[in-house]
Design an enzyme around this catalytic site. Structure first.
Site, PDB file in Angstrom:
ATOM      1  N   ASP A  35       0.838  -1.203   0.000  1.00  0.00           N
ATOM      2  CA  ASP A  35       0.000   0.000   0.000  1.00  0.00           C
ATOM      3  C   ASP A  35       0.871   1.250   0.000  1.00  0.00           C
ATOM      4  OD1 ASP A  35      -2.445  -1.134  -0.031  1.00  0.00           O
ATOM      5  OD2 ASP A  35      -3.028  -0.560   2.001  1.00  0.00           O
ATOM      6  N   LYS A  56      -3.692   3.397  -2.762  1.00  0.00           N
ATOM      7  CA  LYS A  56      -5.049   3.893  -2.998  1.00  0.00           C
ATOM      8  C   LYS A  56      -5.214   5.287  -2.421  1.00  0.00           C
ATOM      9  CE  LYS A  56      -7.442   0.443  -1.432  1.00  0.00           C
ATOM     10  NZ  LYS A  56      -8.690  -0.008  -0.911  1.00  0.00           N
ATOM     11  N   MET A 168      -7.961   9.933   9.253  1.00  0.00           N
ATOM     12  CA  MET A 168      -8.527  10.449   7.995  1.00  0.00           C
ATOM     13  C   MET A 168      -9.302  11.743   8.236  1.00  0.00           C
ATOM     14  SD  MET A 168      -9.634   6.942   6.064  1.00  0.00           S
ATOM     15  CE  MET A 168      -9.696   5.768   7.409  1.00  0.00           C
TER      16      MET A 168
HETATM   17  N1  SAH Z   1      -4.387   0.889   8.954  1.00  0.00           N
HETATM   18  C1  SAH Z   1      -3.822   2.217   9.190  1.00  0.00           C
HETATM   19  C2  SAH Z   1      -4.834   3.303   8.963  1.00  0.00           C
HETATM   20  C3  SAH Z   1      -5.242   3.427   7.515  1.00  0.00           C
HETATM   21  S1  SAH Z   1      -6.383   4.726   7.277  1.00  0.00           S
HETATM   22  C4  SAH Z   1      -3.280   2.254  10.613  1.00  0.00           C
HETATM   23  O1  SAH Z   1      -3.555   1.347  11.403  1.00  0.00           O
HETATM   24  O2  SAH Z   1      -2.567   3.190  10.929  1.00  0.00           O
HETATM   25  C5  SAH Z   1      -5.317   6.025   6.742  1.00  0.00           C
HETATM   26  C6  SAH Z   1      -5.188   7.063   7.847  1.00  0.00           C
HETATM   27  O3  SAH Z   1      -4.274   6.592   8.828  1.00  0.00           O
HETATM   28  C7  SAH Z   1      -4.618   8.384   7.393  1.00  0.00           C
HETATM   29  O4  SAH Z   1      -5.609   9.216   6.835  1.00  0.00           O
HETATM   30  C8  SAH Z   1      -4.107   8.946   8.699  1.00  0.00           C
HETATM   31  O5  SAH Z   1      -5.156   9.447   9.475  1.00  0.00           O
HETATM   32  C9  SAH Z   1      -3.587   7.682   9.374  1.00  0.00           C
HETATM   33  N2  SAH Z   1      -2.153   7.476   9.167  1.00  0.00           N
HETATM   34  C10 SAH Z   1      -1.563   6.444   8.549  1.00  0.00           C
HETATM   35  N3  SAH Z   1      -0.224   6.537   8.620  1.00  0.00           N
HETATM   36  C11 SAH Z   1       0.032   7.666   9.308  1.00  0.00           C
HETATM   37  C12 SAH Z   1       1.224   8.309   9.753  1.00  0.00           C
HETATM   38  N4  SAH Z   1       2.435   7.809   9.504  1.00  0.00           N
HETATM   39  N5  SAH Z   1       1.096   9.450  10.464  1.00  0.00           N
HETATM   40  C13 SAH Z   1      -0.100   9.962  10.772  1.00  0.00           C
HETATM   41  N6  SAH Z   1      -1.253   9.402  10.374  1.00  0.00           N
HETATM   42  C14 SAH Z   1      -1.192   8.261   9.666  1.00  0.00           C
END
Ligand code: SAH
Length: 272
Positions: A35, A56, A168
């Protein structure tokens, strides 16, 4: 390893936050589907695997979900060991269980591997304990964005007394702010907005619920970012180190780490 699909959390970005189990899965992989939020540095654990970018993210070429699932199925049916690498944890806003169900329905063996979710990593990297005796007896992870725009009971969240971690939410900050205030949350409840958590280019902006939208605007907060909302945010010792024990004024911005915001190298890297 036998034909199987591993749905693996790659953690928030720092390659050292990968689990040993994730590394083992990567080592045994024939095909790795990655991803866009996953740091490509983790691919050092699978130098011989075929790597396919299936990002995505908004604004980039995106890979439809159905196509990704069919691709996993095809490789698994060829007897390949497939690792589907997802940012953070596969089951926190990551469709991990949907994909697992779909693959199992198609007769494929699946194993899910936890990863450290971005909200936990962001809080820890800012020295914020998500729960704290006498301050917050729980934590709630929510997404500000849904495909069907279904309503969230913000009033219940505002009054829950638990720390809120919003995923998000960058494009929805004003909605979050308005709903929480309308739901009865105190305007001076501290907020941390953490961008690129755990990566060298991590930045964090501290504000309060009333001022979060203006502060984020001044800070030019960009996705991916998580919002941590609650009294625990006041614990961030970094704020003390920055000489700011008082709530920061609206628009006041601080770099937590790194210099200027870097262009996110991951945004389009794995886009197609
Ligand atoms: N499965 C992922 C979340 C996916 S949804 C998890 O557990 O972290 C995608 C959202 O995750 C983004 O919009 C943001 O809000 C958050 N996100 C993912 N990676 C991030 C990062 N390194 N720093 C801050 N927010 C992050």
């Amino acid at each position: 390893m036998n034909a199987k699909v591993w749905l693996v959390g790659a953690g928030p970005g720092d390659p050292e936050l990968l689990t040993l189990k994730a590394v083992r899965a990567l080592r045994g992989a024939d095909v790795v589907m990655i991803d866009s939020l996953v740091n490509p540095a983790v691919l050092e654990h699978c130098p011989n695997a075929k790597v396919i970018g299936v990002g995505k993210r908004g604004g980039c070429r995106s890979t439809p979900q159905a196509f990704i699932q069919r691709l996993m199925l095809r490789y698994a049916r060829q007897g390949k060991c497939v690792v589907r690498l997802k940012g953070g944890d596969p089951c926190i806003f990551g469709r991990g269980s949907e994909e697992a169900d779909w693959l199992r329905d198609h007769g494929i063996e699946v194993e899910l591997v936890n990863g450290i979710t971005a909200g936990l990593a962001g809080a820890t990297h800012c020295d914020i304990p998500l729960t704290l005796r006498g301050v917050a007896r729980g934590v709630t992870l929510v997404t500000a964005h849904t495909e069907d725009d279904s309503a969230l009971n913000w009033q219940a969240l505002a009054q829950s007394g638990t720390t809120l971690v919003v995923y998000m939410g960058v494009a929805k900050l004003e909605d979050v702010r308005r709903e929480l205030l309308a739901g009865g949350m105190a305007g001076d409840t501290p907020v941390a907005m953490i961008e690129n958590a755990s990566l060298p280019q991590q930045r964090a902006c501290f504000s309060d619920v009333s001022g979060m939208q203006a502060a984020a605007l001044a800070f030019q907060l960009k996705a991916p970012a998580v919002m941590v909302i609650g009294q625990v945010v006041a614990q961030a010792s970094t704020r003390a180190a920055l000489g700011s024990l008082e709530p920061l004024a609206v628009g006041d911005t601080r770099w937590l780490s790194g210099e200027a915001p870097l262009a996110d190298p991951l945004i389009c890297a794995a886009g197609g």
